[in-house]
Motif scaffolding. Sequence first.
Motif, mmCIF file in Angstrom:
data_model
loop_
_atom_site.group_PDB
_atom_site.id
_atom_site.type_symbol
_atom_site.label_atom_id
_atom_site.label_comp_id
_atom_site.label_asym_id
_atom_site.label_seq_id
_atom_site.Cartn_x
_atom_site.Cartn_y
_atom_site.Cartn_z
ATOM 1 N N GLN A 1 -33.467 14.259 36.189
ATOM 2 C CA GLN A 1 -33.229 13.654 34.880
ATOM 3 C C GLN A 1 -32.182 12.557 35.007
ATOM 4 O OE1 GLN A 1 -31.520 16.330 32.048
ATOM 5 N NE2 GLN A 1 -31.734 14.908 30.353
ATOM 6 N N THR A 2 -32.345 11.488 34.237
ATOM 7 C CA THR A 2 -31.353 10.424 34.184
ATOM 8 C C THR A 2 -30.982 10.160 32.726
ATOM 9 O OG1 THR A 2 -32.984 8.654 34.087
ATOM 10 C CG2 THR A 2 -32.210 9.273 36.276
ATOM 11 N N ILE A 3 -29.763 9.636 32.516
ATOM 12 C CA ILE A 3 -29.375 9.148 31.196
ATOM 13 C C ILE A 3 -28.764 7.769 31.376
ATOM 14 C CG2 ILE A 3 -28.982 11.450 30.233
ATOM 15 C CD1 ILE A 3 -25.964 10.769 30.330
ATOM 16 N N GLU A 4 -28.750 6.998 30.303
ATOM 17 C CA GLU A 4 -28.192 5.658 30.306
ATOM 18 C C GLU A 4 -26.889 5.681 29.516
ATOM 19 O OE1 GLU A 4 -31.189 3.280 28.464
ATOM 20 O OE2 GLU A 4 -32.718 3.966 29.860
ATOM 21 N N VAL A 5 -25.837 5.064 30.087
ATOM 22 C CA VAL A 5 -24.553 4.978 29.407
ATOM 23 C C VAL A 5 -24.086 3.537 29.408
ATOM 24 C CG1 VAL A 5 -23.904 7.354 29.951
ATOM 25 C CG2 VAL A 5 -23.240 5.529 31.510
ATOM 26 N N VAL A 6 -23.135 3.197 28.518
ATOM 27 C CA VAL A 6 -22.701 1.805 28.406
ATOM 28 C C VAL A 6 -21.572 1.456 29.369
ATOM 29 C CG1 VAL A 6 -23.471 1.579 26.023
ATOM 30 C CG2 VAL A 6 -21.143 2.289 26.463
ATOM 31 N N GLU A 7 -20.802 2.444 29.830
ATOM 32 C CA GLU A 7 -19.720 2.149 30.758
ATOM 33 C C GLU A 7 -20.284 1.800 32.129
ATOM 34 O OE1 GLU A 7 -18.207 5.051 27.719
ATOM 35 O OE2 GLU A 7 -19.943 4.964 29.018
ATOM 36 N N THR A 8 -19.567 0.951 32.859
ATOM 37 C CA THR A 8 -19.970 0.669 34.233
ATOM 38 C C THR A 8 -19.511 1.825 35.118
ATOM 39 O OG1 THR A 8 -17.920 -0.453 34.840
ATOM 40 C CG2 THR A 8 -19.673 -1.813 33.868
ATOM 41 N N PRO A 9 -20.096 1.980 36.310
ATOM 42 C CA PRO A 9 -19.613 3.024 37.217
ATOM 43 C C PRO A 9 -18.107 2.899 37.489
ATOM 44 C CG PRO A 9 -21.703 2.184 38.003
ATOM 45 C CD PRO A 9 -21.270 1.303 36.853
ATOM 46 N N GLU A 10 -17.623 1.664 37.622
ATOM 47 C CA GLU A 10 -16.199 1.443 37.879
ATOM 48 C C GLU A 10 -15.334 1.922 36.715
ATOM 49 O OE1 GLU A 10 -18.692 -1.054 40.364
ATOM 50 O OE2 GLU A 10 -18.566 -0.961 38.185
#
Length: 64
Positions: free
Chosen positions: A42-51
């Motif tokens: 499963q994947t989700i999308e978030v607005v923060e960058t990995p950094e």
Amino acid sequence: MRFWIQCTRFETGRPIHINIALVGSMWRDGERTMLAFVGEGQTIEVVETPEQILDRHLGPIGQA
């Protein structure tokens, strides 16, 4: 010991808490950051960058 990260869901703008031990990988897809979970596919999308996610929860990169 458990570690939780707070991210903002891309599509709703609502915060979500994720157990960091369950995140197998993360990458950028255009404006979106994708988090893939271990063992579930499963994947989700978030607005923060990995950094931003790592800096907020683990401290700035390059500092011990």
